[in-house]
Write a protein that holds these residues in place. Structure first.
Motif, mmCIF file in Angstrom:
data_model
loop_
_atom_site.group_PDB
_atom_site.id
_atom_site.type_symbol
_atom_site.label_atom_id
_atom_site.label_comp_id
_atom_site.label_asym_id
_atom_site.label_seq_id
_atom_site.Cartn_x
_atom_site.Cartn_y
_atom_site.Cartn_z
ATOM 1 N N PRO A 4 0.829 -1.207 0.000
ATOM 2 C CA PRO A 4 0.000 0.000 0.000
ATOM 3 C C PRO A 4 0.865 1.260 0.000
ATOM 4 C CG PRO A 4 -0.818 -1.585 1.602
ATOM 5 C CD PRO A 4 0.504 -2.106 1.115
ATOM 6 N N ALA A 5 0.305 2.349 -0.503
ATOM 7 C CA ALA A 5 1.049 3.605 -0.494
ATOM 8 C C ALA A 5 1.347 4.043 0.929
ATOM 9 C CB ALA A 5 0.246 4.684 -1.223
ATOM 10 N N LEU A 6 0.373 3.893 1.824
ATOM 11 C CA LEU A 6 0.533 4.312 3.214
ATOM 12 C C LEU A 6 -0.197 3.315 4.103
ATOM 13 C CD1 LEU A 6 1.620 6.620 5.063
ATOM 14 C CD2 LEU A 6 -0.614 7.712 4.822
ATOM 15 N N GLN A 7 0.469 2.925 5.182
ATOM 16 C CA GLN A 7 -0.116 1.970 6.119
ATOM 17 C C GLN A 7 0.056 2.430 7.552
ATOM 18 O OE1 GLN A 7 2.182 -1.563 4.644
ATOM 19 N NE2 GLN A 7 0.264 -2.632 5.050
ATOM 20 N N ALA A 8 -0.985 2.250 8.337
ATOM 21 C CA ALA A 8 -0.882 2.292 9.791
ATOM 22 C C ALA A 8 -1.102 0.865 10.278
ATOM 23 C CB ALA A 8 -1.929 3.226 10.390
ATOM 24 N N ILE A 9 -0.197 0.370 11.114
ATOM 25 C CA ILE A 9 -0.245 -1.014 11.558
ATOM 26 C C ILE A 9 -0.294 -1.047 13.083
ATOM 27 C CG2 ILE A 9 0.873 -3.267 11.495
ATOM 28 C CD1 ILE A 9 2.307 -2.345 8.933
ATOM 29 N N HIS A 10 -1.473 -1.353 13.641
ATOM 30 C CA HIS A 10 -1.673 -1.482 15.091
ATOM 31 C C HIS A 10 -1.119 -0.269 15.840
ATOM 32 C CE1 HIS A 10 -3.074 -5.508 14.357
ATOM 33 N NE2 HIS A 10 -1.920 -5.878 13.835
ATOM 34 N N LEU A 11 -1.492 0.923 15.380
ATOM 35 C CA LEU A 11 -0.969 2.142 15.976
ATOM 36 C C LEU A 11 -1.644 2.451 17.316
ATOM 37 C CD1 LEU A 11 -0.510 4.879 13.215
ATOM 38 C CD2 LEU A 11 1.248 3.616 14.453
ATOM 39 N N HIS A 12 -0.812 2.629 18.321
ATOM 40 C CA HIS A 12 -1.258 3.111 19.629
ATOM 41 C C HIS A 12 -0.543 4.425 19.915
ATOM 42 C CE1 HIS A 12 -3.320 -0.537 21.369
ATOM 43 N NE2 HIS A 12 -2.631 -1.114 20.414
ATOM 44 N N LYS A 13 -1.282 5.377 20.481
ATOM 45 C CA LYS A 13 -0.660 6.593 20.988
ATOM 46 C C LYS A 13 -1.294 6.948 22.322
ATOM 47 C CE LYS A 13 2.053 10.087 21.204
ATOM 48 N NZ LYS A 13 3.507 9.876 21.389
ATOM 49 N N ASP A 14 -0.455 6.937 23.376
ATOM 50 C CA ASP A 14 -0.903 7.274 24.721
ATOM 51 C C ASP A 14 -0.313 8.604 25.140
ATOM 52 O OD1 ASP A 14 -2.270 4.830 24.953
ATOM 53 O OD2 ASP A 14 -0.450 3.809 25.657
ATOM 54 N N PHE A 15 -1.136 9.416 25.808
ATOM 55 C CA PHE A 15 -0.686 10.666 26.395
ATOM 56 C C PHE A 15 -0.931 10.603 27.900
ATOM 57 C CE2 PHE A 15 -1.885 11.841 22.027
ATOM 58 C CZ PHE A 15 -0.758 12.546 21.615
ATOM 59 N N ARG A 16 0.088 10.205 28.641
ATOM 60 C CA ARG A 16 0.009 10.151 30.103
ATOM 61 C C ARG A 16 -1.243 9.411 30.581
ATOM 62 N NH1 ARG A 16 2.168 16.137 32.113
ATOM 63 N NH2 ARG A 16 4.195 16.029 31.045
ATOM 64 N N GLY A 17 -1.452 8.249 30.039
ATOM 65 C CA GLY A 17 -2.571 7.420 30.459
ATOM 66 C C GLY A 17 -3.808 7.536 29.591
ATOM 67 N N PHE A 18 -3.887 8.579 28.749
ATOM 68 C CA PHE A 18 -5.022 8.716 27.837
ATOM 69 C C PHE A 18 -4.657 8.106 26.491
ATOM 70 C CE2 PHE A 18 -6.955 11.158 24.322
ATOM 71 C CZ PHE A 18 -8.280 10.811 24.532
ATOM 72 N N THR A 19 -5.478 7.187 26.007
ATOM 73 C CA THR A 19 -5.229 6.529 24.724
ATOM 74 C C THR A 19 -5.944 7.292 23.616
ATOM 75 O OG1 THR A 19 -4.999 4.367 25.773
ATOM 76 C CG2 THR A 19 -5.458 4.395 23.402
#
Length: 274
Positions: A4-19
């Motif tokens: 694919p041109a662009l993929q996100a694979i199981h992306l997690h982003k947490d900010f001090r406990g906030f997902t």
């Protein structure tokens, strides 16, 4: 099979406990226009910031044409073929449209570090500037100050600035935000033009715009993907209807829901022709 041109694979982003994003997986096929939608707070802006290198994921990967790029800074991603526009204007208001494009074209070169540059050297950018002006429909306004442009015209200039780096993948953040019907139609036409030969991913709150432009749609809620597919499939998805707390006619009306999105970066101009 081509990546694919662009993929996100199981992306997690947490900010001090906030997902903010939770196990987001997304495939954007080369040559398509892909819209990311969702209610306020769904995680759309965070996902865009992860895809464009402005945020690093807590876990997961971002891949650009099969290459892992989630640890690369935005300026390197631009050189790899991914460019982004922002919801908030990021043009130099005291410069003309043409001068704004000249600055963007000169920025990756040695020219911003030179005190004096000849007219002959600067003229090397003229053909590319003319080409971009034509592509974004601003040829007739090239000598107008950016501060004097309408909102829709500024959006065209911002997209033109993104095109100066010859992106293969273009990310558009709320391209019709704050526009009336005339400006929206201008942007729809513009996106169709710049999408030729490119892959476009856009966050967009206006469902009429999404219906006219998007080949596929991904819907986020609470940082998770709840639906993905063609417009007609997604608009009838019960999970999508429930996410917007309304019925289909309300959800996919012309003025759909949206959320405030990211701020534009700042910079300083290099040499431009007087």
């Amino acid at each position: 099979m081509t990546a694919p041109a662009l993929q996100a694979i199981h992306l997690h982003k947490d900010f001090r406990g906030f997902t903010a994003t939770n196990d987001v997986t997304l495939d954007v096929h080369e040559g398509e226009i892909h819209a990311v939608i969702g209610p306020n707070g769904a995680g759309k802006t965070t996902l865009f910031n992860l895809l464009s290198g402005f945020l690093k994921p807590t876990s997961g990967e971002v891949r650009l044409f099969g290459e892992r790029v989630d640890r690369l800074p935005p300026e390197v991603l631009v050189r790899r073929g991914l460019s982004r526009s922002f919801q908030i204007s990021s043009v130099f208001p005291s410069m003309t449209v043409r001068e704004n494009l000249a600055v963007a074209l000169q920025a990756p070169t040695h020219l911003p570090r030179q005190f004096w540059t000849s007219e002959r050297v600067l003229a090397e950018f003229d053909d590319r500037i003319n080409q971009i002006l034509e592509e974004v429909g601003l040829s007739d306004l090239q000598y107008r100050l950016a501060a004097d442009l309408s909102h829709g015209e500024k959006r065209g200039l911002e997209i033109g600035l993104s095109l100066t780096q010859d992106p293969r993948v273009l990310l558009l953040d709320e391209p019709t935000s704050g526009m009336g019907s005339e400006g929206i139609e201008r942007v729809i036409s513009l996106v169709r033009r710049v999408a030729v030969g490119r892959t476009v991913v856009m966050v967009e709150h206006n469902m009429s715009v999404v219906a006219q432009l998007a080949d596929r749609i991904t819907v986020l809620q609470y940082g998770q993907v709840i639906a993905s597919g063609p417009y007609e499939q997604v608009r009838h998805d019960p999970a999508v209807i429930a996410a917007y707390l309304g019925h289909e006619a309300d959800i996919f009306a012309e003025d759909g829901p949206g959320e405030p999105t990211g701020a534009a970066p700042v910079g300083s101009p290099g040499p431009v022709r007087p």
